[in-house]
Design a protein around this motif. Structure first.
Motif, mmCIF file in Angstrom:
data_model
loop_
_atom_site.group_PDB
_atom_site.id
_atom_site.type_symbol
_atom_site.label_atom_id
_atom_site.label_comp_id
_atom_site.label_asym_id
_atom_site.label_seq_id
_atom_site.Cartn_x
_atom_site.Cartn_y
_atom_site.Cartn_z
ATOM 1 N N ARG A 150 -11.293 -34.961 -20.724
ATOM 2 C CA ARG A 150 -10.716 -36.307 -20.700
ATOM 3 C C ARG A 150 -10.895 -36.895 -19.314
ATOM 4 O O ARG A 150 -10.700 -36.206 -18.315
ATOM 5 N N MET A 151 -11.287 -38.164 -19.238
ATOM 6 C CA MET A 151 -11.387 -38.836 -17.952
ATOM 7 C C MET A 151 -9.995 -39.325 -17.556
ATOM 8 O O MET A 151 -9.313 -39.983 -18.349
ATOM 9 N N LEU A 152 -9.577 -38.998 -16.347
ATOM 10 C CA LEU A 152 -8.262 -39.412 -15.875
ATOM 11 C C LEU A 152 -8.212 -40.935 -15.757
ATOM 12 O O LEU A 152 -9.181 -41.571 -15.355
ATOM 13 N N GLY A 153 -7.083 -41.503 -16.127
ATOM 14 C CA GLY A 153 -6.897 -42.950 -16.038
ATOM 15 C C GLY A 153 -7.585 -43.729 -17.139
ATOM 16 O O GLY A 153 -7.742 -44.938 -17.035
ATOM 17 N N SER A 154 -7.990 -43.044 -18.206
ATOM 18 C CA SER A 154 -8.707 -43.707 -19.295
ATOM 19 C C SER A 154 -8.355 -43.040 -20.617
ATOM 20 O O SER A 154 -8.056 -41.855 -20.668
ATOM 21 N N ASP A 155 -8.418 -43.830 -21.688
ATOM 22 C CA ASP A 155 -8.202 -43.250 -23.015
ATOM 23 C C ASP A 155 -9.488 -43.234 -23.839
ATOM 24 O O ASP A 155 -9.462 -42.908 -25.028
#
Length: 189
Positions: A150-155
């Protein structure tokens, strides 16, 4: 062993016309230091009246935005088995005295870990797929098969594959405005 370093966003004292580090340079330094079990103490230059210049406020705002999105990979973390991966370009670069800008790029990866998750930070904006060689199939350092990325700060959904050359993270369709991009990698139990 825990350690701490200190530096200043600009000079250690106020003077007009000084050049400040960018928010990106401060964040790169922070991630690099935390991946090596360190703490960063940073001096924020104030005017003689105790105010902050507009340039300084902008830098601090950008650092705050990055930290709000990526802080889980920094606060309360521990160093991983290795601090990261160094690109050939960065390894060959020799900065001058007191130069803290190492010209990092997307191949420069730094790791932290917390509660069984591994955080991998690209120290430069990804221009293509992110390749994490340390997580190659068959690596003795990998605790279990990768379950999710998962990319941090993104959904947004992140596509990834893994083979004997590494973990390949497809370049996300939408990259955040900051240059240091963090990924949370979880493993199967």
């Amino acid at each position: 062993v825990p350690w701490q370093t200190d530096t200043s966003i600009g000079d250690w004292y106020y003077r007009t016309g000084q050049k400040y580090k960018t928010a990106n340079e401060v964040v790169q330094m922070l991630v690099d230091i935390v991946s090596k079990n360190g703490n960063l103490l940073i001096n924020v230059v104030q005017t003689p009246e105790g105010d902050l210049e507009p340039d300084m406020l902008k830098i601090l705002e950008e650092i705050g935005v990055w930290t709000a999105a990526n802080g889980e990979g920094i606060y309360g973390t521990r160093p991983w088995l290795i601090f990261g991966e160094v690109s050939p370009e960065t390894a060959a670069f020799k900065p001058g005295r007191f130069d803290e800008n190492y010209k990092y790029n997307q191949k420069d990866i730094r790791f932290t870990t917390k509660e069984g998750a591994l955080y991998a930070f690209c120290l430069g904006t990804p221009t293509g797929d992110v390749i994490i060689k340390s997580l190659a199939a068959g690596s003795v350092d990998v605790p279990a098969p990768v379950a999710s990325v998962r990319m941090l700060g993104s959904d947004q959904k992140i596509k990834w594959t893994k083979n004997e050359k590494g973990l390949f993270i497809r370049k996300p369709a939408k990259i955040p405005s900051w240059q240091v991009v963090g990924f949370k990698i979880t493993f199967m139990e």
